[in-house]
Design a protein around this motif. Structure first.
Motif, short mmCIF file in Angstrom:
data_model
loop_
_atom_site.label_atom_id
_atom_site.label_comp_id
_atom_site.label_asym_id
_atom_site.label_seq_id
_atom_site.Cartn_x
_atom_site.Cartn_y
_atom_site.Cartn_z
N VAL A 1 39.63 45.17 43.62
CA VAL A 1 40.19 45.08 41.88
C VAL A 1 41.81 44.72 41.82
N ASP A 2 41.86 43.87 41.40
CA ASP A 2 42.95 43.65 41.30
C ASP A 2 43.33 44.62 39.85
N GLU A 3 44.74 45.10 40.50
CA GLU A 3 45.25 46.15 39.37
C GLU A 3 47.17 45.79 39.19
N SER A 4 46.99 44.63 39.06
CA SER A 4 47.84 43.69 38.90
C SER A 4 48.78 43.57 37.25
N LEU A 5 47.80 44.18 36.27
CA LEU A 5 47.93 44.07 35.13
C LEU A 5 48.60 44.88 34.51
N LEU A 6 47.96 46.51 35.55
CA LEU A 6 48.37 47.60 34.95
C LEU A 6 49.40 48.41 35.51
N THR A 7 49.49 48.25 37.20
CA THR A 7 50.88 48.14 37.82
C THR A 7 51.58 47.38 38.40
N GLY A 8 51.33 46.25 38.47
CA GLY A 8 51.91 45.83 38.47
C GLY A 8 52.30 44.48 40.49
N GLU A 9 50.93 45.99 41.10
CA GLU A 9 50.32 45.35 42.58
C GLU A 9 49.88 44.42 42.81
N ALA A 10 50.51 43.37 42.91
CA ALA A 10 50.26 41.76 43.59
C ALA A 10 48.56 41.55 44.30
N ASP A 11 48.42 42.48 45.52
CA ASP A 11 47.46 41.71 46.35
C ASP A 11 45.76 42.89 45.64
N PRO A 12 44.91 42.56 45.96
CA PRO A 12 43.63 42.84 45.35
C PRO A 12 43.01 44.61 46.22
N ILE A 13 42.90 45.23 45.76
CA ILE A 13 42.63 46.71 46.27
C ILE A 13 41.37 47.01 47.06
N ALA A 14 40.52 47.40 47.74
CA ALA A 14 39.39 47.44 48.00
C ALA A 14 39.30 48.84 47.70
N LYS A 15 37.93 49.14 46.83
CA LYS A 15 37.63 50.41 46.02
C LYS A 15 36.71 50.67 47.05
N ASP A 16 36.60 52.14 47.45
CA ASP A 16 34.99 52.34 48.23
C ASP A 16 34.65 54.25 47.14
N ALA A 17 33.93 54.01 47.45
CA ALA A 17 32.66 55.53 47.27
C ALA A 17 33.80 56.30 46.56
N GLY A 18 34.24 56.98 45.72
CA GLY A 18 34.76 57.99 45.09
C GLY A 18 36.06 57.73 44.70
N ASP A 19 36.33 56.12 44.91
CA ASP A 19 37.77 55.91 44.58
C ASP A 19 38.17 55.64 43.26
N GLN A 20 38.72 55.94 42.39
CA GLN A 20 39.35 55.66 41.17
C GLN A 20 39.37 53.77 40.75
N VAL A 21 38.99 54.15 39.42
CA VAL A 21 39.68 52.72 39.04
C VAL A 21 39.49 52.87 37.45
N MET A 22 41.13 51.61 36.79
CA MET A 22 40.96 51.83 35.65
C MET A 22 41.25 50.66 34.82
N SER A 23 40.95 50.89 33.63
CA SER A 23 40.88 50.05 32.53
C SER A 23 42.03 49.28 32.18
N GLY A 24 41.09 47.69 32.60
CA GLY A 24 42.61 46.73 32.60
C GLY A 24 42.21 46.35 33.74
N SER A 25 41.98 47.03 34.90
CA SER A 25 41.74 46.01 36.24
C SER A 25 40.76 44.97 36.07
N PHE A 26 40.34 44.06 36.94
CA PHE A 26 39.04 43.62 37.07
C PHE A 26 38.83 43.00 39.04
N VAL A 27 37.70 43.23 38.15
CA VAL A 27 36.99 42.76 40.03
C VAL A 27 37.28 41.55 40.27
N VAL A 28 37.97 41.34 41.97
CA VAL A 28 37.71 39.66 42.62
C VAL A 28 36.68 39.41 43.20
N ALA A 29 36.60 40.65 43.59
CA ALA A 29 35.16 40.25 44.34
C ALA A 29 33.99 41.48 44.94
N GLY A 30 32.83 40.47 45.57
CA GLY A 30 31.53 42.46 45.65
C GLY A 30 32.06 42.55 44.50
#
Length: 795
Positions: free
Chosen positions: A145-174
């Motif tokens: 998931v890419d959260e750069s539009l919310l947090t400024g973090e440039a690199d995509p973040i791998a998400k596992d079961a149980g992790d939180q996702v925030m509205s406004g971010s988007f899926v780049v892979a998987g």
């Protein structure tokens, strides 16, 4: 990798949450409600000023002099109607263009509007999907998931079961699924948007310029208004009713009552016109912004070429059963991109192998793959990324790509695809040649931009040679470059962008860097795209233009969405922007000229009044009553301004709006004001004059004013077309009719019967018109602008 399937809510669960208000009730777009539109158009500063003056006039008992009060109703009604029409158009388009998440419920999985999502809904995710509410991941397959539009973090973040996702971010892979934990205004992005919408808008020189003009007018109004109020009430010695009417007659024309209205109407009509072309404008000033763009960064796939692909040829490089491998890879991709969809269409009979590991396609790596245990590890992607550039297979792929075709390499790997060092050593097995059709209207669109001196940069993730071949077939000149060799420094990148036109193998972060580099050189940049890899560049460009069939994330961040996916719609958007900018500049000239000559008259009469009090000479009442300035505005400003604000206009947009309007309106306003004041001074009979003589003097001043002001309209309407000439002629003829018919003369308190005064006024009016004409030509020479009386024919 989590693959267990979680059941969604039942219909009863959904109904219960709806009843409890646990819905995603955030508006789909930032738009004012109907009550807000009505309030904003009725309760304005200008309406308040006119309303107070209207009440004062009614207190004198002269109803006809209160005719300017109709402006309050007209301003409000026209503004409300046009904005409601624009809102209706936008809301309809927004429903068509909004992202619709896949919601899994016990009754089935379906695409729903974001507002239909309720708390605890299970929402499925794929590449390019926008996360519409906050939630917790339930299942995932290589989800990033890419959260750069919310947090400024440039690199995509791998998400596992149980992790939180925030509205406004988007899926780049998987892919995966998550449960809605916060909906509506509780969601993270909704809170940000609610704050951001209060102050973030597309930069608008037009809006900022009009605000500066209004500030300038306010500075003039205060001293001039105070002076005229004092002199008319306390120095003329006239009846209080007469003094009040003269005071109001001075104040009313100082107010630019239609300037903001005409600007709003021009934008609103632009929205409606573009809406008919299936173009959704998320922010109104974006129309203006695209008209000022001088560089368009266009993605190849989906912009210059059509979205759909087909397998044109398969070139086996070994004896492997290529068809089975391709069929299985396509069948195991839950969210196929355009390339994989074309392969799935061509190879429909998978052998039924069981996947042991998967690696989804990423824009950064340019490959995807699946491991099938004993059946091997298979990867498919860009040949120049997976192979050595000098290998025979890579050279063959380069040769085919030079024809404008897309080439994918199918290869076997010595490592499982989920290994940290994947893809490892790749053995080429086959080249898959894909064909994309160039959009039939792409060349005409590029030719339009070339004629308008707008540079086009083709930026793509495809092979540079292939992209260059497509660009060349469309007549684009300039060098082609592989983005893997682009410099990192902004200044060096900007230099490269100046002489290169086409770029291949561009990563998402490079697209954004290229936008920044162009902006650093003073360019106004528009970015077009449809994929998740375009989101960051779309967000940072001056104007982001997304395709309607693109990813929900790209549509969410763009200011303009082309719902019909036609790149050829952009020239119409540019045309609308130019119409708005050019016409509002004309209209501003008219309104500001009126304000300048009104303030000048008030100052000159006020100074004369003070002098009369000091030196005990004849006081000078203001020449006009409110009805005089009302009819003067009808055909010199009001009706012509409305027509001109909506007229076609293809003039190129230039910066310096305020400077041009001020340098045009100030001298013209001074010329009109001085001619009118001179006419009134020569016609004014003095302290002992009767009502008839005063009316004759006022009429003489009005004749001079009207002739000079009509010529200001004639100048502003240039370069002429037949209908512009007709507009000026009809406006002048309307005043001839008013002055010719006795009932109208009586109604509007006019008396041109003194031929000597009327002839003098006519002469001064023509003199004022001549000065306005000379000013127009002189300004062109000083500013280096070519002056044209007639519009040139389009070639």
């Amino acid at each position: 990798m989590t693959t267990s399937t979680t059941q969604g809510l039942s219909d009863a669960d959904v109904a219960q949450r709806v009843a409890e208000g646990k819905t995603n009730d955030v508006p789909t777009r930032a738009a004012r409600s109907v009550p807000e539109i009505v309030r904003s158009n009725v309760f304005t500063r200008i309406n308040a000023i006119l309303g107070v003056l209207f009440v004062i006039v009614l207190a004198t008992g002269s109803v006809i002099n209160g005719a300017f009060g109709l402006l309050i109703i007209a301003n409000s009604a026209i503004g409300i109607i046009q904005e409601l029409r624009a809102k209706q158009t936008l809301d309809k388009l927004a429903i068509v263009g909004q992202a619709k998440p896949l919601v899994r419920r016990q009754s089935g999985t379906s695409a729903l509007a974001p507002s239909e999502v309720v708390l605890d809904d299970v929402i499925e995710l794929g590449p390019g999907d926008q996360i519409v509410v906050d939630g917790v991941v339930l299942e995932e397959v290589s989800l990033e998931v890419d959260e750069s539009l919310l947090t400024g973090e440039a690199d995509p973040i791998a998400k596992d079961a149980g992790d939180q996702v925030m509205s406004g971010s988007f899926v780049v892979a998987g892919s995966g699924a998550y449960r809605a934990a916060k909906v509506g205004r509780e969601a993270y992005a909704a809170k940000l948007a609610e704050e951001a919408s209060k102050f973030t808008l597309v930069k608008s020189e037009l809006r900022n310029g009009i605000n500066k003009i209004l500030q300038f007018i306010t500075y003039l109004l205060v001293p001039a208004g105070a002076l005229i109020i004092y002199t008319q009430l306390f120095t003329t010695g006239a009846d209080w009713r007469e003094s009040v009417l003269r005071m109001v007659g001075a104040l009313v024309p100082m107010v630019p009552e239609g300037l903001v209205l005409m600007t709003s109407i021009a934008f609103a009509v632009g929205v409606i016109r573009l809406g008919r072309r299936q173009c959704l404008v998320n922010e109104l000033p974006a129309i203006e912004g695209l008209a000022r763009v001088d560089v368009v960064c266009a993605d190849k796939t989906g912009t210059l070429t059509e979205n759909g692909m087909r397998v044109a040829e398969l070139k086996p490089l070994t004896a492997a059963d290529v068809g089975n491998v391709l069929a299985q890879l396509a069948a195991d991709d839950p969210h196929p991109n355009a390339s994989m969809a074309a392969i799935a269409e061509a190879y429909k009979m998978p052998p039924g192998w069981q996947a042991s590991a998967t690696a989804p396609f990423k824009s950064a790596t340019k490959w995807s793959g699946t491991s099938y245990g004993d059946h091997g590890n298979w990867v498919i992607g860009a040949p120049d990324v997976l192979l050595d550039a000098e290998s025979p297979a890579a050279e063959e792929a380069e040769r085919i790509g030079a024809q404008g075709l897309r080439v994918l390499l199918l290869g076997s790997s010595d490592l499982p695809v989920d290994h940290p060092d994947a893809p490892g050593t790749v053995t080429p097995v086959a080249l898959v040649v894909l064909e994309q059709r160039v959009r039939p209207d792409a060349r005409d669109t590029l030719d339009y931009f070339a004629a308008q001196k707008v540079a086009v940069k083709v930026i793509s993730g495809d092979n540079a040679v292939s992209v260059g071949a497509v660009a060349g077939s469309l007549g684009l000149d300039g060098e082609t470059m592989d983005a893997r060799h682009l410099p990192d420094r902004t200044d060096a990148l900007a230099d490269t962008l100046e002489h290169c036109t086409t770029f291949g193998r561009v990563r998402p972060d490079q697209k954004r860097a290229m936008v920044h580099a162009l902006q650093s050189r003073g360019h106004t940049v528009a970015m077009t795209g449809d994929g998740v890899n375009d989101v960051l560049a779309l967000k940072d460009a001056d104007i982001g233009v997304a395709m309607g069939s693109g990813s929900s994330a790209s549509r969410a961040v763009a200011q303009i969405v082309l719902l019909d996916n036609r790149f050829a719609t952009l020239p119409y958007v540019v045309g609308e922007g130019r119409r708005v900018i050019g016409n509002i500049e004309r209209v501003s000239n008219l309104f500001l000229t009126k304000t300048v000559y009104s303030v000048l008259l008030a100052v000159l009469v006020g100074v004369a009044g003070l002098s009369a009090k000091i030196f005990d000479t004849d006081p000078l009442p203001f020449p006009f009553q409110p009805i005089h300035v009302t009819i003067a505005a009808w055909f010199t400003i009001g009706i012509p301004a409305f027509i001109l604000s909506l007229a076609p206009n293809k003039e190129r947009a230039h910066s310096g709006f305020v400077r041009r309007v001020m340098t045009s309106a100030l001298p013209s306003g001074l010329a009109v004001g001085l001619a009118t004041f001179a006419s009134y001074l020569l016609a004014y009979p003095g302290r002992g004059a009767g009502a008839a003589e005063q009316t004759q003097a006022s009429t003489a001043a009005l004749i001079t004013l009207l002739i000079s002001a009509i010529w200001v309209l004639a100048v502003v309407a240039r370069p002429y077309q037949w209908w512009r000439v007709a507009l000026v002629a009809v406006s002048a003829l309307a005043y001839v009719v008013i002055f010719s018919l006795p009932p109208l003369r009586k109604l509007f308190l006019l008396d041109p019967s003194n031929l000597e005064l009327s002839s003098m006024a006519l002469g001064l009016g023509l003199l004022g018109a001549g000065v306005v004409e000379v000013i127009w030509w002189a300004q062109g020479a000083v500013l280096g602008e070519r002056r044209r009386l007639w519009r040139e024919r389009e070639r």
